[in-house]
Design an enzyme around this catalytic site. Structure first.
Site, PDB file in Angstrom:
ATOM      1  CG  ASP A  89      -3.292  -6.695  -7.228  1.00  0.00           C
ATOM      2  OD1 ASP A  89      -4.454  -6.568  -7.229  1.00  0.00           O
ATOM      3  OD2 ASP A  89      -2.084  -5.832  -6.929  1.00  0.00           O
ATOM      4  CE  LYS A 136      -4.014  -1.622   2.500  1.00  0.00           C
ATOM      5  NZ  LYS A 136      -4.727  -1.211   3.723  1.00  0.00           N
ATOM      6  CG  PHE A 194      -0.397  -5.996  -2.769  1.00  0.00           C
ATOM      7  CD1 PHE A 194      -0.501  -4.780  -3.534  1.00  0.00           C
ATOM      8  CD2 PHE A 194      -1.247  -6.113  -1.416  1.00  0.00           C
ATOM      9  CE1 PHE A 194      -1.102  -3.667  -3.114  1.00  0.00           C
ATOM     10  CE2 PHE A 194      -2.100  -4.958  -1.251  1.00  0.00           C
ATOM     11  CZ  PHE A 194      -2.310  -3.792  -2.042  1.00  0.00           C
ATOM     12  N   GLY A 195      -1.669  -9.073  -2.994  1.00  0.00           N
ATOM     13  CA  GLY A 195      -3.062  -9.751  -2.404  1.00  0.00           C
ATOM     14  C   GLY A 195      -3.692 -10.432  -3.543  1.00  0.00           C
ATOM     15  CG  ASP A 244     -10.320  -1.199   5.823  1.00  0.00           C
ATOM     16  OD1 ASP A 244      -9.086  -1.825   6.230  1.00  0.00           O
ATOM     17  OD2 ASP A 244     -11.211  -1.909   6.041  1.00  0.00           O
TER      18      ASP A 244
END
Ligand code: IMP
Length: 197
Positions: free
Chosen positions: A154, A13, A151-152, A69
């Site tokens: 993606d 982030k 990331f995550g 968030d």
């Protein structure tokens, strides 16, 4: 340039925020304040969590605080994992654990039933005010991971207009069209309107 604190330790982030905000504001992060207590993200919505992080981190540091968030909302899962996106596969789940659980949960569903969106809320808090902006982006969850950037979630989030997953975009391409990139744009517009930058 004014200094703000971005209420996160998340390197991914931080990289996306820095890519957009460089030259506009100076950003500190929670890594600059190692002794701060952890903010528990126990809100029922992205908005509650974002405000909680921004308000508490402002209170602890005295700096104007920015908190992001984000959640992935999958239509076939009635909006899950949503606010639970970081712990979808359990409390200490890795990005990979969460992606694998998501693929398992959607196993066998055809593309038209794999629609989803990323949603980001960015909350701001200082001594005088608290406000938020948000943005979302629509996509489709693939049946396997593709690409190695981002990331995550993606690697499984396919973005039809570019015919690529978010992991196949470089950070500048992702920041132009992503939920977070657009929320940061809205955030900057708001700061400009308030003549804060
Ligand atoms: P958080 O609660 O806002 O820290 O984010 C929740 C979870 O959503 C993260 O742990 C990631 O798995 C996922 N996430 C957040 N932003 C993104 C993104 O831009 N792309 C992919 N996954 C993301």
């Amino acid at each position: 340039m004014k200094t703000y604190i971005l209420a996160t330790h998340n390197r991914d982030k931080i990289r996306e925020f820095t890519g957009k905000l460089n030259g506009l504001i100076r950003l500190k992060t929670l890594d600059d304040f190692p002794d701060l207590p952890e903010v528990i993200e126990d809100g029922a919505t992205l908005k509650e969590n974002a405000y909680k992080k921004a308000r508490e981190i402002h209170r602890f540091t005295g700096l104007p605080a920015i908190a992001d968030d984000t959640g992935l909302e999958v239509d076939a899962l009635a909006g899950a994992p949503g606010v639970y996106s970081s712990r979808y596969a359990g409390e200490s789940a890795s990005y990979r654990d969460n992606v694998i659980k998501l693929l398992q949960d959607l196993n066998g569903l055809p593309p038209e039933q794999r629609t989803a969106r990323f949603r980001t809320i960015i909350a701001f808090a200082d001594d005088t005010e608290a406000w938020d902006v948000g943005a979302s982006v629509d996509g489709v969850i693939l049946t396997e991971q593709k690409g190695d950037g981002g990331f995550g979630y993606d690697p499984v989030f396919y973005y039809p207009p570019l015919k690529k997953t978010f992991s196949e975009l470089d950070i500048h391409e992702k920041n132009k069209i992503s939920h977070r990139g657009m929320a940061i744009d809205a955030f900057v517009r708001e700061l400009k309107e308030k003549q804060a930058i």
